[in-house]
Design a protein around this motif. Structure first.
Motif, PDB file in Angstrom:
ATOM      1  N   GLY A  35       0.422  -1.459  -0.242  1.00  0.00           N
ATOM      2  CA  GLY A  35      -0.022   0.008  -0.063  1.00  0.00           C
ATOM      3  C   GLY A  35       0.918   0.933  -0.469  1.00  0.00           C
ATOM      4  N   VAL A  36       1.644   1.273   0.764  1.00  0.00           N
ATOM      5  CA  VAL A  36       2.686   2.612   0.730  1.00  0.00           C
ATOM      6  C   VAL A  36       3.609   3.101  -0.033  1.00  0.00           C
ATOM      7  CG1 VAL A  36       5.239   3.255   2.175  1.00  0.00           C
ATOM      8  CG2 VAL A  36       2.981   2.230   3.374  1.00  0.00           C
ATOM      9  N   VAL A  37       3.964   1.763  -0.459  1.00  0.00           N
ATOM     10  CA  VAL A  37       4.805   1.604  -2.121  1.00  0.00           C
ATOM     11  C   VAL A  37       3.531   3.172  -2.929  1.00  0.00           C
ATOM     12  CG1 VAL A  37       5.490   0.784  -3.822  1.00  0.00           C
ATOM     13  CG2 VAL A  37       6.207  -0.141  -2.419  1.00  0.00           C
ATOM     14  N   GLN A  38       2.327   1.855  -3.762  1.00  0.00           N
ATOM     15  CA  GLN A  38       1.266   2.544  -4.408  1.00  0.00           C
ATOM     16  C   GLN A  38       0.816   4.152  -4.100  1.00  0.00           C
ATOM     17  OE1 GLN A  38      -2.077   0.252  -4.823  1.00  0.00           O
ATOM     18  NE2 GLN A  38      -1.252  -0.921  -3.977  1.00  0.00           N
ATOM     19  N   ASN A  39       0.817   4.210  -2.708  1.00  0.00           N
ATOM     20  CA  ASN A  39       0.782   5.790  -2.006  1.00  0.00           C
ATOM     21  C   ASN A  39       2.009   6.845  -2.589  1.00  0.00           C
ATOM     22  OD1 ASN A  39      -1.358   4.273  -1.121  1.00  0.00           O
ATOM     23  ND2 ASN A  39      -0.671   5.095   1.477  1.00  0.00           N
ATOM     24  N   ILE A  40       2.984   6.226  -2.087  1.00  0.00           N
ATOM     25  CA  ILE A  40       4.152   7.140  -3.159  1.00  0.00           C
ATOM     26  C   ILE A  40       4.212   7.754  -4.699  1.00  0.00           C
ATOM     27  CG2 ILE A  40       6.456   7.524  -3.804  1.00  0.00           C
ATOM     28  CD1 ILE A  40       6.963   5.638  -0.211  1.00  0.00           C
ATOM     29  N   LEU A  41       4.018   6.386  -5.852  1.00  0.00           N
ATOM     30  CA  LEU A  41       3.376   6.438  -7.233  1.00  0.00           C
ATOM     31  C   LEU A  41       2.662   7.343  -6.814  1.00  0.00           C
ATOM     32  CD1 LEU A  41       3.458   2.503  -7.825  1.00  0.00           C
ATOM     33  CD2 LEU A  41       5.454   4.956  -8.218  1.00  0.00           C
ATOM     34  N   TRP A  42       1.386   7.111  -6.258  1.00  0.00           N
ATOM     35  CA  TRP A  42       0.155   8.025  -7.085  1.00  0.00           C
ATOM     36  C   TRP A  42       0.606   9.650  -6.366  1.00  0.00           C
ATOM     37  CZ3 TRP A  42      -2.698   6.628 -10.766  1.00  0.00           C
ATOM     38  CH2 TRP A  42      -2.816   5.978 -10.978  1.00  0.00           C
ATOM     39  N   THR A  43       1.143   9.824  -4.735  1.00  0.00           N
ATOM     40  CA  THR A  43       1.414  11.005  -4.274  1.00  0.00           C
ATOM     41  C   THR A  43       1.880  11.820  -5.335  1.00  0.00           C
ATOM     42  OG1 THR A  43       0.521  10.401  -2.195  1.00  0.00           O
ATOM     43  CG2 THR A  43       2.037  12.521  -2.598  1.00  0.00           C
ATOM     44  N   SER A  44       3.853  11.672  -5.806  1.00  0.00           N
ATOM     45  CA  SER A  44       4.133  12.183  -6.764  1.00  0.00           C
ATOM     46  C   SER A  44       3.210  12.305  -8.355  1.00  0.00           C
ATOM     47  CB  SER A  44       5.490  11.602  -6.956  1.00  0.00           C
ATOM     48  OG  SER A  44       5.546   9.437  -7.201  1.00  0.00           O
ATOM     49  N   PHE A  45       2.450  11.235  -8.674  1.00  0.00           N
ATOM     50  CA  PHE A  45       1.878  11.410 -10.038  1.00  0.00           C
ATOM     51  C   PHE A  45       1.218  12.515 -10.027  1.00  0.00           C
ATOM     52  CE2 PHE A  45      -2.224  10.836 -11.879  1.00  0.00           C
ATOM     53  CZ  PHE A  45      -1.089  10.126 -13.246  1.00  0.00           C
ATOM     54  N   SER A  46       0.608  12.803  -8.587  1.00  0.00           N
ATOM     55  CA  SER A  46      -0.605  14.114  -8.203  1.00  0.00           C
ATOM     56  C   SER A  46       0.648  14.829  -8.356  1.00  0.00           C
ATOM     57  CB  SER A  46      -1.410  13.855  -7.132  1.00  0.00           C
ATOM     58  OG  SER A  46      -2.303  13.148  -7.081  1.00  0.00           O
TER      59      SER A  46
END
Ligand SMILES: [Zn+2]
Length: 174
Positions: free
Chosen positions: A87-98
Motif C-alpha cells: 500500500g505504501v509503495v502505491q501511495n508514494i507513486l500516486w502522490t508523486s503522480f498527483s
C-alpha cells in the motif's frame, strides 16, 4: 460483509484474500497508468514485454502470499505488514503522480489521487491504532470500512475523468 457477520475459516480466508487481491491489483494498476504501460507506442517498443513481466510478477507475488497464508501459516502480523508495504509503495507513486500532474495541468482533479491516498492513510490509521468498541459495538475496524466508502466513489470519478481526458487527447492527435 459475510466475514463480519459469520466468522468461519472460509469467510475469514475470503475476506483476507479478497482484501489482499484488491491491494495487489492497486499495486498492479498504479505503474501501468502512471508510466503508461498500457500504451506501447507512447513509451517505447518493449513496453509490451515490460507489461507482461509486471503482470507475471504481480500474479506470482499474490499466489505466493495466498500460498504462504494457506499452507504455511496464517500469520496476521505478516499479512498486515505485506499489505501495508504494498500500500505504501502505491501511495508514494500516486502522490508523486498527483504533484507532477497538478504542476503540469493546474487542474484540481489532477491532484485527486494524492488527496484520496491521504484520506486512505488517515482511515488506515484506524486499522493500526485499534481501540475497544464504543457501546460494545462500534469498533475501529467498522470505522475503517466506513472511511473507505467515500474515497472509492471519489477514485471512480477520477478514473472516469482521466479516461475522458485521454480520449480527448487521442482524438486531437488523430
Ligand atoms: Zn473488515
Amino acid at each position: 460483509m459475510l466475514f463480519h457477520t459469520r466468522d468461519f475459516v472460509v469467510t475469514e480466508k475470503l475476506d483476507y484474500f479478497a482484501a489482499g487481491a484488491s491491494v495487489m491489483y492497486g499495486m498492479y494498476f498504479a505503474p501501468i497508468r502512471i508510466f503508461r504501460l498500457d500504451k506501447p507506442d507512447a513509451v517505447g517498443s518493449n513496453t509490451g514485454t515490460v507489461l507482461r513481466m509486471w503482470t507475471a510478477l504481480c500474479v506470482a507475488l499474490y499466489l505466493a502470499h495466498v500460498g504462504y497464508l494457506s499452507f504455511v501459516r496464517f500469520d496476521y502480523t505478516y499479512n498486515m505488514a505485506a499489505n501495508i508495504a504494498v500500500g505504501v509503495v502505491q501511495n508514494i507513486l500516486w502522490t508523486s503522480f498527483s504533484i507532477q500532474r497538478f504542476r503540469k495541468v493546474g487542474r484540481m482533479w489532477a491532484a485527486w489521487p494524492g488527496l484520496i491516498v491521504a484520506w486512505i492513510v488517515l482511515a488506515m490509521s484506524l486499522e493500526l491504532f485499534d481501540f475497544p468498541p464504543w457501546w460494545g459495538m462500534l469498533d475501529a475496524h467498522a470505522l475503517w470500512h466506513l472511511g473507505t466508502v467515500g474515497p472509492t466513489i471519489w477514485w471512480y470519478n477520477f478514473l472516469i475523468k482521466d479516461a475522458q481526458e485521454d480520449m480527448q487527447n487521442s482524438r486531437l492527435k488523430a
